[in-house]
Structures are given as C-alpha cells and as structure tokens.
Write an enzyme that holds these catalytic residues in place. Structure first.
Site, PDB file in Angstrom:
ATOM      1  N   HIS A 241      -3.339  -0.302  -4.896  1.00 39.21           N
ATOM      2  CA  HIS A 241      -2.839  -1.718  -5.573  1.00 39.21           C
ATOM      3  C   HIS A 241      -2.961  -1.952  -6.962  1.00 39.21           C
ATOM      4  O   HIS A 241      -4.254  -1.972  -7.331  1.00 39.21           O
ATOM      5  CB  HIS A 241      -3.345  -2.913  -4.736  1.00 39.21           C
ATOM      6  CG  HIS A 241      -2.904  -2.891  -3.219  1.00 39.21           C
ATOM      7  ND1 HIS A 241      -1.741  -3.701  -2.924  1.00 39.21           N
ATOM      8  CD2 HIS A 241      -3.117  -1.913  -2.069  1.00 39.21           C
ATOM      9  CE1 HIS A 241      -1.405  -3.359  -1.527  1.00 39.21           C
ATOM     10  NE2 HIS A 241      -2.094  -2.457  -0.883  1.00 39.21           N
TER      11      HIS A 241
ATOM     12  N   ALA B  31       2.637  -1.677   4.385  1.00 42.37           N
ATOM     13  CA  ALA B  31       2.677  -0.505   5.376  1.00 42.37           C
ATOM     14  C   ALA B  31       2.223  -1.302   6.858  1.00 42.37           C
ATOM     15  O   ALA B  31       1.700  -2.165   6.562  1.00 42.37           O
ATOM     16  CB  ALA B  31       1.524   0.410   4.822  1.00 42.37           C
TER      17      ALA B  31
ATOM     18  N   HIS C  69      -7.398   4.484   5.860  1.00 41.30           N
ATOM     19  CA  HIS C  69      -6.564   3.845   4.829  1.00 41.30           C
ATOM     20  C   HIS C  69      -5.915   4.954   4.012  1.00 41.30           C
ATOM     21  O   HIS C  69      -4.760   5.051   3.460  1.00 41.30           O
ATOM     22  CB  HIS C  69      -7.241   3.117   3.799  1.00 41.30           C
ATOM     23  CG  HIS C  69      -6.658   2.470   2.764  1.00 41.30           C
ATOM     24  ND1 HIS C  69      -5.682   1.492   2.986  1.00 41.30           N
ATOM     25  CD2 HIS C  69      -6.786   2.471   1.385  1.00 41.30           C
ATOM     26  CE1 HIS C  69      -5.019   1.169   1.880  1.00 41.30           C
ATOM     27  NE2 HIS C  69      -5.662   1.684   0.991  1.00 41.30           N
TER      28      HIS C  69
ATOM     29  N   ASN D  17       1.916   4.866  10.691  1.00 43.38           N
ATOM     30  CA  ASN D  17       1.414   5.473  11.735  1.00 43.38           C
ATOM     31  C   ASN D  17       1.564   4.720  13.088  1.00 43.38           C
ATOM     32  O   ASN D  17       2.116   3.263  13.175  1.00 43.38           O
ATOM     33  CB  ASN D  17      -0.230   5.215  11.545  1.00 43.38           C
ATOM     34  CG  ASN D  17      -0.566   3.785  11.375  1.00 43.38           C
ATOM     35  OD1 ASN D  17      -0.243   3.244  10.418  1.00 43.38           O
ATOM     36  ND2 ASN D  17      -1.086   2.891  12.198  1.00 43.38           N
TER      37      ASN D  17
ATOM     38  N   TYR E 148      -8.190 -10.452   3.590  1.00 40.11           N
ATOM     39  CA  TYR E 148      -9.547  -9.923   3.848  1.00 40.11           C
ATOM     40  C   TYR E 148     -10.316  -9.483   2.852  1.00 40.11           C
ATOM     41  O   TYR E 148     -11.654  -9.186   2.807  1.00 40.11           O
ATOM     42  CB  TYR E 148      -9.348  -8.578   4.778  1.00 40.11           C
ATOM     43  CG  TYR E 148      -8.673  -7.358   4.059  1.00 40.11           C
ATOM     44  CD1 TYR E 148      -9.196  -6.735   3.210  1.00 40.11           C
ATOM     45  CD2 TYR E 148      -7.406  -7.297   4.618  1.00 40.11           C
ATOM     46  CE1 TYR E 148      -8.539  -5.589   2.644  1.00 40.11           C
ATOM     47  CE2 TYR E 148      -6.656  -6.123   4.020  1.00 40.11           C
ATOM     48  CZ  TYR E 148      -7.335  -5.363   2.943  1.00 40.11           C
ATOM     49  OH  TYR E 148      -6.507  -4.236   2.342  1.00 40.11           O
ATOM     50  N   GLU E 149      -9.659  -9.378   1.589  1.00 37.12           N
ATOM     51  CA  GLU E 149     -10.562  -8.971   0.221  1.00 37.12           C
ATOM     52  C   GLU E 149     -11.662 -10.118  -0.144  1.00 37.12           C
ATOM     53  O   GLU E 149     -12.947  -9.630  -0.384  1.00 37.12           O
ATOM     54  CB  GLU E 149      -9.881  -8.402  -0.838  1.00 37.12           C
ATOM     55  CG  GLU E 149      -8.987  -7.481  -0.508  1.00 37.12           C
ATOM     56  CD  GLU E 149      -7.992  -7.318  -1.953  1.00 37.12           C
ATOM     57  OE1 GLU E 149      -8.251  -7.025  -3.036  1.00 37.12           O
ATOM     58  OE2 GLU E 149      -6.825  -7.152  -1.357  1.00 37.12           O
TER      59      GLU E 149
ATOM     60  N   SER F 114       0.942  -1.261  -0.173  1.00 33.98           N
ATOM     61  CA  SER F 114       0.073  -0.043  -0.019  1.00 33.98           C
ATOM     62  C   SER F 114       0.749   1.339   0.008  1.00 33.98           C
ATOM     63  O   SER F 114       1.883   1.396   0.921  1.00 33.98           O
ATOM     64  CB  SER F 114      -0.747   0.128   1.300  1.00 33.98           C
ATOM     65  OG  SER F 114      -1.910  -0.806   1.228  1.00 33.98           O
TER      66      SER F 114
ATOM     67  N   MET G  39      -1.753  -5.936   7.948  1.00 30.29           N
ATOM     68  CA  MET G  39      -2.864  -6.732   7.317  1.00 30.29           C
ATOM     69  C   MET G  39      -2.402  -7.739   6.105  1.00 30.29           C
ATOM     70  O   MET G  39      -3.242  -8.179   5.294  1.00 30.29           O
ATOM     71  CB  MET G  39      -4.097  -6.340   6.940  1.00 30.29           C
ATOM     72  CG  MET G  39      -4.494  -5.102   8.152  1.00 30.29           C
ATOM     73  SD  MET G  39      -5.897  -4.180   7.426  1.00 30.29           S
ATOM     74  CE  MET G  39      -6.234  -2.969   8.726  1.00 30.29           C
ATOM     75  N   SER G  40      -1.025  -7.858   5.913  1.00 25.88           N
ATOM     76  CA  SER G  40      -0.600  -8.707   4.632  1.00 25.88           C
ATOM     77  C   SER G  40       0.769  -9.359   4.894  1.00 25.88           C
ATOM     78  O   SER G  40       1.152  -9.486   6.275  1.00 25.88           O
ATOM     79  CB  SER G  40      -0.201  -7.703   3.617  1.00 25.88           C
ATOM     80  OG  SER G  40       0.726  -6.716   4.079  1.00 25.88           O
TER      81      SER G  40
ATOM     82  N   HIS H 278      -5.194  -9.048  -0.691  1.00 25.95           N
ATOM     83  CA  HIS H 278      -5.430  -9.580   0.695  1.00 25.95           C
ATOM     84  C   HIS H 278      -5.966 -10.664   1.027  1.00 25.95           C
ATOM     85  O   HIS H 278      -7.221 -10.469   0.506  1.00 25.95           O
ATOM     86  CB  HIS H 278      -5.566  -8.216   1.506  1.00 25.95           C
ATOM     87  CG  HIS H 278      -4.499  -7.101   1.367  1.00 25.95           C
ATOM     88  ND1 HIS H 278      -4.921  -6.264   0.405  1.00 25.95           N
ATOM     89  CD2 HIS H 278      -3.501  -6.656   1.797  1.00 25.95           C
ATOM     90  CE1 HIS H 278      -4.046  -5.189   0.230  1.00 25.95           C
ATOM     91  NE2 HIS H 278      -2.945  -5.442   1.349  1.00 25.95           N
TER      92      HIS H 278
HETATM   93  N1  HPA Z   1      -2.840  -1.764  11.668  1.00 23.03           N
HETATM   94  C1  HPA Z   1      -3.104  -2.805  10.597  1.00 23.03           C
HETATM   95  N2  HPA Z   1      -2.507  -2.574   9.409  1.00 23.03           N
HETATM   96  C2  HPA Z   1      -1.810  -1.223   8.918  1.00 23.03           C
HETATM   97  C3  HPA Z   1      -1.632  -0.302  10.093  1.00 23.03           C
HETATM   98  C4  HPA Z   1      -2.380  -0.647  11.368  1.00 23.03           C
HETATM   99  O1  HPA Z   1      -2.199   0.423  12.417  1.00 23.03           O
HETATM  100  N3  HPA Z   1      -1.045   0.769   9.465  1.00 23.03           N
HETATM  101  C5  HPA Z   1      -0.844   0.383   8.218  1.00 23.03           C
HETATM  102  N4  HPA Z   1      -1.218  -0.835   7.815  1.00 23.03           N
END
Ligand code: HPA
Length: 277
Positions: free
Chosen positions: A59, A111, A245, A233, A83-84, A28, A209-210, A81
C-alpha cells in the site's frame, strides 16, 4: 483531523481545473494498476492534510491524478485498514475529499479469499452486496448533516448501472467474471476454517479485511460505488494451503493484467456514458 476540506482543496489545486470524475482505490497487490493511468500529478498522502499513512506492505500511500481512456481519475494507491489502528474511519477523510474534489463515483478494489469452490484464485469478483461482520462502522459518532444523512440506506449500495458496465467490460475484454457477496472480517488474522464455514451459511462468496468502510463512507456522502475483489486464495480450510500476506500479494499481482484489461474497457464505456438515475 476530521475536516476533509483542506485535502479536497489540495486535490482541486493539483487538478488545475480538470477535476476528477472517478475515485479509484487500489488494494493489496494491485498498486501497479496505476501504471495504466495517463498521469498528470502525484502527491504523497502525508502531503494531504488528514490522510492516513498506510502501514501495510503493498500500500504505497499516494494519490495519482490523470486520465484513463478519457475519464478523469483520482487514484488512491493504497488504503489504511481498520485493523492498523482500531479505527474503522481511517478512510473517511480521503473518500469525502474525493467527493468534494469532484468525484461522482468510486471504484474500490481489494484482495479477497474465495468461499465458493467454483470461484478459484486468479479471478475477479464484482460485489453485489456485503456483510459487515466486523460490527464496526466509520459513521459512528456525531453526524455532519452537510455531508450526508444520519441513517444511510444500503439497499443497492453497489450501483447496478456501474455493475452492468463492468460486466460488459469484462465480457468484451475476455476476463472471467464472478459476482457475489463480500464479507468484511476485521483481521488482521485470517479466519478459522470454522468461521469460513459459518460465513458460507451466511451467504458470503468472498472474505476480506477492507473495502466495506469505504463503501459506507461513500454511500453516506452520495457517491456511487462499485467494488472489485481479486480472488487471491481459497479461504481457510477450503484447500490445504497456508495463508500469508506475501501469498496474497503475489496472487494479486498475477491478476493485475486481467483487471487492467477490464478497467481499460470499462473506462472507454464510461467515457461515453452519463451514469444517472
Ligand atoms: N481472508 C481475509 N482477507 C483476505 C483473504 C482471506 O482469505 N485473502 C485476501 N484477503
């Protein structure tokens, strides 16, 4: 479709004898890293039999072949992913196709949120290990013994030789560098502050998440793996920010120049190195 061979044939044909050595998966907000590759061919995922079509913004869904400082690369610009569609095996076919088309290793990028107060957004974290909090695996189901073993050893899943080359590259490129444990949380929701506190106790440094499914598929088929997270973050509850996102995409883009400088140096080092043992 589960057979990766037709897609691998397609990639080999596109490579015209210059088979890729490294698979680079861009996560991402990192899709512009592809601009640093001296590109020889591009193909959309929907033209590669069985490739998943990513549905998430940021993506692109195309494979780029080319060279970076003398290293032949097949770059997956975007991933699907778990989750998709609920399937943790979405990236199984692309990763196996890369191996079959010639790759020895994959560099996975993503990310992630930081769980470590001294690892702020904007920095890069190289995975030393992971925690699979999802409880899912892309390797569930009948095993293809021609691809890899039923039971995969994950000791040293993140290749120590590649990690030290990446560290050398970061130092030489003056890029701030962290190493740590990544925890795979299924998503697509961000975590709660209570979950993040629990993950800190478990020993995680970053959450995302990946990436873990791709590592599992890659290790199963014998590819070396390195993985890099752009910290976008602080994870939920660690600061007063609201997670989105869009926010992670924007922060990811800010970290692209550092990642490009580091990868640029890394590929120069790799061009002169046979990673063995
Ligand atoms: N949590 C899960 N996935 C993420 C995060 C997060 O804080 N930041 C970027 N991808």
């Amino acid at each position: 479709m589960n057979d990766f061979r037709p897609a691998a044939d397609e990639i080999r044909a596109l490579a015209r004898g210059h088979l890729p050595r490294v698979g680079l998966v861009l996560g991402s907000g990192l899709e512009t890293v592809v601009d640093s590759i001296d590109q020889s061919a591009t193909i959309a995922y929907d033209a590669l039999p069985g490739f998943p079509i990513p549905s998430v913004e940021g993506h692109q869904g195309q494979l780029v072949l080319g060279e970076w400082n003398g290293v032949r690369i097949a770059c997956l610009q975007g991933r699907a992913h778990a989750y998709e569609g609920g399937d943790p095996g979405q990236m199984r076919l692309p990763i196996r196709a890369l191996k079959s088309a010639g790759c020895e290793m994959v560099i996975l990028t993503c990310a992630a949120g930081s769980l470590n107060p001294s690892m702020p957004p904007g920095h890069l974290m190289c995975f030393t290990d992971h925690i699979n909090w999802s409880g899912l695996s892309p390797l569930v189901g009948p095993n293809d013994d021609d691809v890899g073993p039923r039971f995969v050893d994950l000791t040293g899943a993140y290749d120590s030789r590649l990690r030290s080359l990446l560290e050398q590259a970061a130092v030489e490129a003056h890029v701030d560098w962290y190493q740590g444990v990544y925890l795979w949380s299924l998503g697509p929701n961000f975590e709660t502050p209570a979950e993040i506190r629990a993950f800190q106790y478990l020993g995680a440094d970053a959450v995302g998440m990946s990436t873990v499914p791709e590592c599992l598929v890659a290790r199963h088929c014998g590819l070396r793996v390195a993985a890099l997270a752009v910290i976008t973050n602080f994870a939920a509850g660690l600061d007063s920010g609201v997670l989105s996102h869009e926010g992670t995409l924007a922060s990811g883009q800010q970290a692209v120049p550092g990642m490009v400088r580091m990868l640029d140096r890394f590929f120069t080092l790799l061009a002169d190195t046979a990673v063995t043992g």
